[in-house]
Design a protein around this motif. Structure first.
Motif, PDB file in Angstrom:
ATOM      1  N   ILE A 129       0.846  -1.202   0.000  1.00 52.29           N
ATOM      2  CA  ILE A 129       0.000   0.000   0.000  1.00 52.29           C
ATOM      3  C   ILE A 129       0.876   1.244   0.000  1.00 52.29           C
ATOM      4  O   ILE A 129       0.592   2.203  -0.721  1.00 52.29           O
ATOM      5  CB  ILE A 129      -0.957  -0.016   1.211  1.00 52.29           C
ATOM      6  CG1 ILE A 129      -2.003  -1.125   1.019  1.00 52.29           C
ATOM      7  CG2 ILE A 129      -1.631   1.341   1.397  1.00 52.29           C
ATOM      8  CD1 ILE A 129      -2.865  -1.372   2.236  1.00 52.29           C
ATOM      9  N   ALA A 130       1.940   1.229   0.792  1.00 50.48           N
ATOM     10  CA  ALA A 130       2.841   2.388   0.861  1.00 50.48           C
ATOM     11  C   ALA A 130       3.501   2.654  -0.480  1.00 50.48           C
ATOM     12  O   ALA A 130       3.746   3.819  -0.844  1.00 50.48           O
ATOM     13  CB  ALA A 130       3.902   2.171   1.942  1.00 50.48           C
ATOM     14  N   HIS A 131       3.791   1.612  -1.244  1.00 53.18           N
ATOM     15  CA  HIS A 131       4.396   1.810  -2.562  1.00 53.18           C
ATOM     16  C   HIS A 131       3.355   2.179  -3.604  1.00 53.18           C
ATOM     17  O   HIS A 131       3.676   2.837  -4.592  1.00 53.18           O
ATOM     18  CB  HIS A 131       5.132   0.534  -2.992  1.00 53.18           C
ATOM     19  CG  HIS A 131       6.368   0.274  -2.229  1.00 53.18           C
ATOM     20  ND1 HIS A 131       7.472   1.120  -2.244  1.00 53.18           N
ATOM     21  CD2 HIS A 131       6.703  -0.720  -1.385  1.00 53.18           C
ATOM     22  CE1 HIS A 131       8.412   0.646  -1.462  1.00 53.18           C
ATOM     23  NE2 HIS A 131       7.966  -0.479  -0.910  1.00 53.18           N
ATOM     24  N   ALA A 132       2.099   1.801  -3.390  1.00 53.23           N
ATOM     25  CA  ALA A 132       1.053   2.101  -4.359  1.00 53.23           C
ATOM     26  C   ALA A 132       0.541   3.534  -4.238  1.00 53.23           C
ATOM     27  O   ALA A 132       0.157   4.141  -5.245  1.00 53.23           O
ATOM     28  CB  ALA A 132      -0.111   1.131  -4.200  1.00 53.23           C
ATOM     29  N   VAL A 133       0.542   4.090  -3.037  1.00 48.87           N
ATOM     30  CA  VAL A 133      -0.015   5.422  -2.832  1.00 48.87           C
ATOM     31  C   VAL A 133       0.727   6.492  -3.637  1.00 48.87           C
ATOM     32  O   VAL A 133       0.085   7.297  -4.317  1.00 48.87           O
ATOM     33  CB  VAL A 133      -0.062   5.764  -1.323  1.00 48.87           C
ATOM     34  CG1 VAL A 133      -0.371   7.231  -1.088  1.00 48.87           C
ATOM     35  CG2 VAL A 133      -1.082   4.887  -0.618  1.00 48.87           C
ATOM     36  N   PRO A 134       2.054   6.534  -3.638  1.00 49.53           N
ATOM     37  CA  PRO A 134       2.727   7.551  -4.470  1.00 49.53           C
ATOM     38  C   PRO A 134       2.468   7.376  -5.964  1.00 49.53           C
ATOM     39  O   PRO A 134       2.487   8.340  -6.722  1.00 49.53           O
ATOM     40  CB  PRO A 134       4.203   7.373  -4.151  1.00 49.53           C
ATOM     41  CG  PRO A 134       4.255   6.690  -2.845  1.00 49.53           C
ATOM     42  CD  PRO A 134       3.022   5.838  -2.800  1.00 49.53           C
ATOM     43  N   ALA A 135       2.205   6.143  -6.380  1.00 50.54           N
ATOM     44  CA  ALA A 135       1.948   5.893  -7.797  1.00 50.54           C
ATOM     45  C   ALA A 135       0.583   6.444  -8.224  1.00 50.54           C
ATOM     46  O   ALA A 135       0.333   6.612  -9.415  1.00 50.54           O
ATOM     47  CB  ALA A 135       2.027   4.398  -8.086  1.00 50.54           C
ATOM     48  N   LEU A 136      -0.297   6.736  -7.268  1.00 50.37           N
ATOM     49  CA  LEU A 136      -1.613   7.271  -7.606  1.00 50.37           C
ATOM     50  C   LEU A 136      -1.537   8.699  -8.132  1.00 50.37           C
ATOM     51  O   LEU A 136      -2.442   9.148  -8.831  1.00 50.37           O
ATOM     52  CB  LEU A 136      -2.533   7.227  -6.379  1.00 50.37           C
ATOM     53  CG  LEU A 136      -2.905   5.831  -5.871  1.00 50.37           C
ATOM     54  CD1 LEU A 136      -3.730   5.950  -4.600  1.00 50.37           C
ATOM     55  CD2 LEU A 136      -3.654   5.049  -6.921  1.00 50.37           C
ATOM     56  N   ASP A 137      -0.455   9.428  -7.799  1.00 49.02           N
ATOM     57  CA  ASP A 137      -0.288  10.794  -8.279  1.00 49.02           C
ATOM     58  C   ASP A 137      -0.032  10.848  -9.778  1.00 49.02           C
ATOM     59  O   ASP A 137      -0.294  11.854 -10.407  1.00 49.02           O
ATOM     60  CB  ASP A 137       0.882  11.478  -7.562  1.00 49.02           C
ATOM     61  CG  ASP A 137       0.501  11.932  -6.167  1.00 49.02           C
ATOM     62  OD1 ASP A 137      -0.705  12.030  -5.895  1.00 49.02           O
ATOM     63  OD2 ASP A 137       1.400  12.185  -5.366  1.00 49.02           O
ATOM     64  N   LYS A 138       0.493   9.807 -10.314  1.00 50.95           N
ATOM     65  CA  LYS A 138       0.912   9.824 -11.723  1.00 50.95           C
ATOM     66  C   LYS A 138      -0.176   9.457 -12.663  1.00 50.95           C
ATOM     67  O   LYS A 138      -1.166   8.979 -12.479  1.00 50.95           O
ATOM     68  CB  LYS A 138       2.101   8.881 -11.913  1.00 50.95           C
ATOM     69  CG  LYS A 138       3.284   9.360 -11.120  1.00 50.95           C
ATOM     70  CD  LYS A 138       4.425   8.415 -11.242  1.00 50.95           C
ATOM     71  CE  LYS A 138       5.549   8.918 -10.330  1.00 50.95           C
ATOM     72  NZ  LYS A 138       6.670   8.094 -10.302  1.00 50.95           N
TER      73      LYS A 138
END
Length: 64
Positions: free
Chosen positions: A55-64
């Motif tokens: 989840i921690a790695h997926a959250v920053p990817a949501l910005d893109k």
């Protein structure tokens, strides 16, 4: 700028706020359970760590 915070500290703060405001529902129970698992480091802590890491790695990817 980014920073990291321990999941234990995060869940501890969330649990303290939920208990203080007497908002103990399904969300509060989930936070309490996760806090307990991180605190006790039982055998199920490793899978929870993996899920939380994903989840921690997926959250920053949501910005893109």
């Amino acid at each position: 700028m980014s920073f990291s915070i321990s999941a234990l500290v995060l869940f501890g703060l969330l649990l303290a706020m939920l208990l203080r405001s007497k908002a103990v529902g399904i969300g509060g129970a989930t936070v309490a359970i996760l806090f307990g698992y991180y605190l006790s480091r039982t055998g199920i802590a490793a899978p929870i760590d993996q899920v939380m890491g994903a989840i921690a790695h997926a959250v920053p990817a949501l910005d893109k």
